[in-house]
Design a protein around this motif. Structure first.
Motif, mmCIF file in Angstrom:
data_model
loop_
_atom_site.group_PDB
_atom_site.id
_atom_site.type_symbol
_atom_site.label_atom_id
_atom_site.label_comp_id
_atom_site.label_asym_id
_atom_site.label_seq_id
_atom_site.Cartn_x
_atom_site.Cartn_y
_atom_site.Cartn_z
ATOM 1 N N GLU A 174 0.834 -1.204 0.000
ATOM 2 C CA GLU A 174 0.000 0.000 0.000
ATOM 3 C C GLU A 174 0.866 1.250 0.000
ATOM 4 N N SER A 175 1.999 1.210 0.700
ATOM 5 C CA SER A 175 2.874 2.376 0.771
ATOM 6 C C SER A 175 3.360 2.807 -0.601
ATOM 7 N N ALA A 176 3.532 1.853 -1.510
ATOM 8 C CA ALA A 176 3.996 2.199 -2.854
ATOM 9 C C ALA A 176 2.950 3.022 -3.590
ATOM 10 N N LYS A 177 1.687 2.712 -3.387
ATOM 11 C CA LYS A 177 0.614 3.483 -4.021
ATOM 12 C C LYS A 177 0.597 4.907 -3.487
ATOM 13 N N GLU A 178 0.719 5.029 -2.178
ATOM 14 C CA GLU A 178 0.726 6.357 -1.563
ATOM 15 C C GLU A 178 1.923 7.170 -2.042
ATOM 16 N N GLU A 179 3.078 6.533 -2.109
ATOM 17 C CA GLU A 179 4.285 7.217 -2.569
ATOM 18 C C GLU A 179 4.142 7.663 -4.018
ATOM 19 N N ARG A 180 3.527 6.816 -4.836
ATOM 20 C CA ARG A 180 3.332 7.149 -6.245
ATOM 21 C C ARG A 180 2.486 8.419 -6.389
ATOM 22 N N LEU A 181 1.352 8.456 -5.700
ATOM 23 C CA LEU A 181 0.454 9.604 -5.811
ATOM 24 C C LEU A 181 1.107 10.871 -5.256
ATOM 25 N N ALA A 182 1.802 10.728 -4.120
ATOM 26 C CA ALA A 182 2.448 11.889 -3.514
ATOM 27 C C ALA A 182 3.562 12.432 -4.396
ATOM 28 N N THR A 183 4.336 11.552 -4.997
ATOM 29 C CA THR A 183 5.415 11.996 -5.874
ATOM 30 C C THR A 183 4.850 12.720 -7.091
ATOM 31 N N MET A 184 3.752 12.220 -7.628
ATOM 32 C CA MET A 184 3.099 12.904 -8.743
ATOM 33 C C MET A 184 2.678 14.321 -8.338
ATOM 34 N N ALA A 185 2.098 14.442 -7.150
ATOM 35 C CA ALA A 185 1.689 15.761 -6.671
ATOM 36 C C ALA A 185 2.899 16.671 -6.490
#
Length: 351
Positions: A90-101
Motif C-alpha cells: 500500500e505504501s507504494a501506491k501512496e508514494e506514487r500519488l504523492a510523488t506525482m503531486a
C-alpha cells in the motif's frame, strides 16, 4: 500547491521509488503542451495511476487509458500514466500519488479501489490538486471525486445473455479477487441468469482473496479456472478478473465455449481467432468518466463527491459488436435493459 510533506516524500522521489513505467502520452500520442490536433490548449498536467494488471489488460485499465489518450488529443493536456509493480505494498501506491503531486501534476487519477486509502491520505496533503478515484466511494474530501458504476446492472445483462445462449443449462463466473466490488459483478450476473431460468447452474470461482490481488493479473490461473468450469459442464463463462480474463478467453478458444468479457469491449480487443468466441461484454465507460473529469478540470468546474454511472445514462451497458452472435437475443436483452432503467427490475448488488 501544499508542500507540507515534501520532506516525507523527497527521499522517495530522489531514490526513484516511482520506478514504475511512466509512459509519456504527450510524446506517444500527440498530446502535451496543446500541440498536435487538439481542439483546445490547456496548461494542465494530468497523471493516471493504473490498477493491478496495468495497461494492456484489454479491460479496466485500458478503458481508463483511452480516456486519458482522448484528453491528450482533444484537450491538449500534458499526460503521463504510471504502472504498478506486481505485489506492491500500500505504501507504494501512496508514494506514487504523492510523488506525482510533488512533481506538479494538477490532476491525478487513481484507477481502482485499491487506491482508496492512498487517495485519502495524499489528497488532504495537496488540497490544490484535483484527485479522482475509479471504483471507490470517498466522501467529504473537497478535492476528491469518486467515479463509480452500477456494475451489477451490466452484469445482469451478461447473465441474461449467458442464460439465453447456453446449450448445457450450465454457465460460469470467474472473479479476480473476492472483494465487495467484484461480488457486485457476481450478484448481477447470477440474478440475470436466474431471471431467465432459475434452473440453470452457475459455477463461481475467485482467483485470489484479499490482500492478495494477484487474481487480477494472472492469465494462467484464469485459464485454469475456466478450464475447470468447462470440465464441470459450463459452456458460457463471464469474468470480472482484469488481465486474468485474457487466459479465460484463450481457454474459450481451446475448448470451444462462449466467453463474456468485462469493462472494455473485449470483442474489439480480441485477436482475430478469438473473436468468434466473444458473445458480448458487460462494459462500464471508465474512459468516458476519465475524459469528462479531465475536461471539467480544464474548465475549472470539478465537483467533489460521488459521481455514479448506470444504465440510464449509458455509464454501463452490454456490447453488440459481435452482431452475428448477439442478434438472436438482442431484443430480449434490450427489453430487460429498459425494465432495469424503468425500475421494473431491481438488480441486487450483493450475492
Amino acid at each position: 500547491m501544499k508542500r507540507s510533506n515534501a520532506a516525507k516524500f523527497a527521499a522517495v522521489a530522489a531514490a526513484g521509488v516511482l520506478a514504475l513505467t511512466a509512459c509519456d502520452n504527450a510524446a506517444d500520442n500527440g498530446g502535451g503542451d496543446g500541440g498536435g490536433d487538439g481542439e483546445v490548449s490547456s496548461d494542465l498536467k494530468v497523471g493516471l495511476a493504473y490498477d493491478v494488471g496495468g495497461r494492456g489488460d484489454r479491460s479496466f485499465n485500458d478503458s481508463a487509458y483511452r480516456g486519458l489518450e482522448q484528453a491528450a488529443e482533444e484537450l491538449g493536456v500534458e499526460t503521463n500514466d504510471f504502472e504498478p509493480a506486481d505485489g506492491e505494498a500500500e505504501s507504494a501506491k501512496e508514494e506514487r500519488l504523492a510523488t506525482m503531486a510533488e512533481e506538479g501534476y494538477d490532476v491525478i487519477i487513481a484507477v481502482g479501489f485499491a487506491y482508496d486509502a492512498s487517495v485519502q491520505a495524499v489528497a488532504t496533503e495537496y488540497p490544490e490538486v484535483d484527485f479522482a478515484i475509479v471504483d471507490s466511494e470517498i466522501e467529504d474530501i473537497d478535492n476528491v471525486t469518486s467515479l463509480v458504476f452500477a456494475e451489477e446492472q451490466a452484469s445482469f445483462l451478461a447473465g441474461a445473455a449467458a442464460a439465453l445462449t447456453t446449450e448445457e443449462d450450465h454457465v460460469g463466473f470467474v472473479g479476480g479477487v473476492e472483494t465487495p466490488l467484484i461480488r457486485k459483478f457476481e450478484a448481477g450476473y447470477v440474478a440475470g441468469v436466474a431471471h431467465v431460468d432459475e434452473d440453470i447452474e452457475v459455477e463461481i470461482n475467485y482467483l485470489s482473496q484479499p490482500p492478495d490481488f494477484a487474481g487480477f493479473n494472472d492469465p494462467a490461473q484464469g485459464r485454469e479456472a475456466a478450464q475447470a468450469q468447462y470440465d464441470r459442464g459450463a459452456d458460457v463463462i463471464y469474468h470480472a478478473a482484469g488481465a486474468s480474463g485474457n487466459g479465460i478467453l484463450q481457454s474459450a478458444v481451446d475448448n470451444d465455449f462462449t466467453f463474456i468479457g468485462v469493462d472494455s469491449d473485449q470483442y474489439e480487443n480480441a485477436e482475430e481467432e478469438q473473436k468468434p468466441y466473444v458473445l458480448t461484454s458487460a462494459i462500464k465507460q471508465v474512459d468516458v468518466s476519465v475524459f469528462e473529469f479531465i475536461r471539467s478540470a480544464t474548465e475549472g468546474d470539478v465537483e467533489a463527491g460521488i459521481k455514479r454511472f448506470d444504465l440510464s445514462e449509458g455509464g454501463v451497458d452490454y456490447t453488440q459488436t459481435n452482431e452475428e452472435a448477439i442478434a438472436p437475443v438482442q431484443d430480449e436483452l434490450d427489453e430487460l435493459k429498459q425494465q432495469i432503467i424503468d425500475g421494473e427490475i431491481e438488480v441486487p448488488s450483493q450475492p
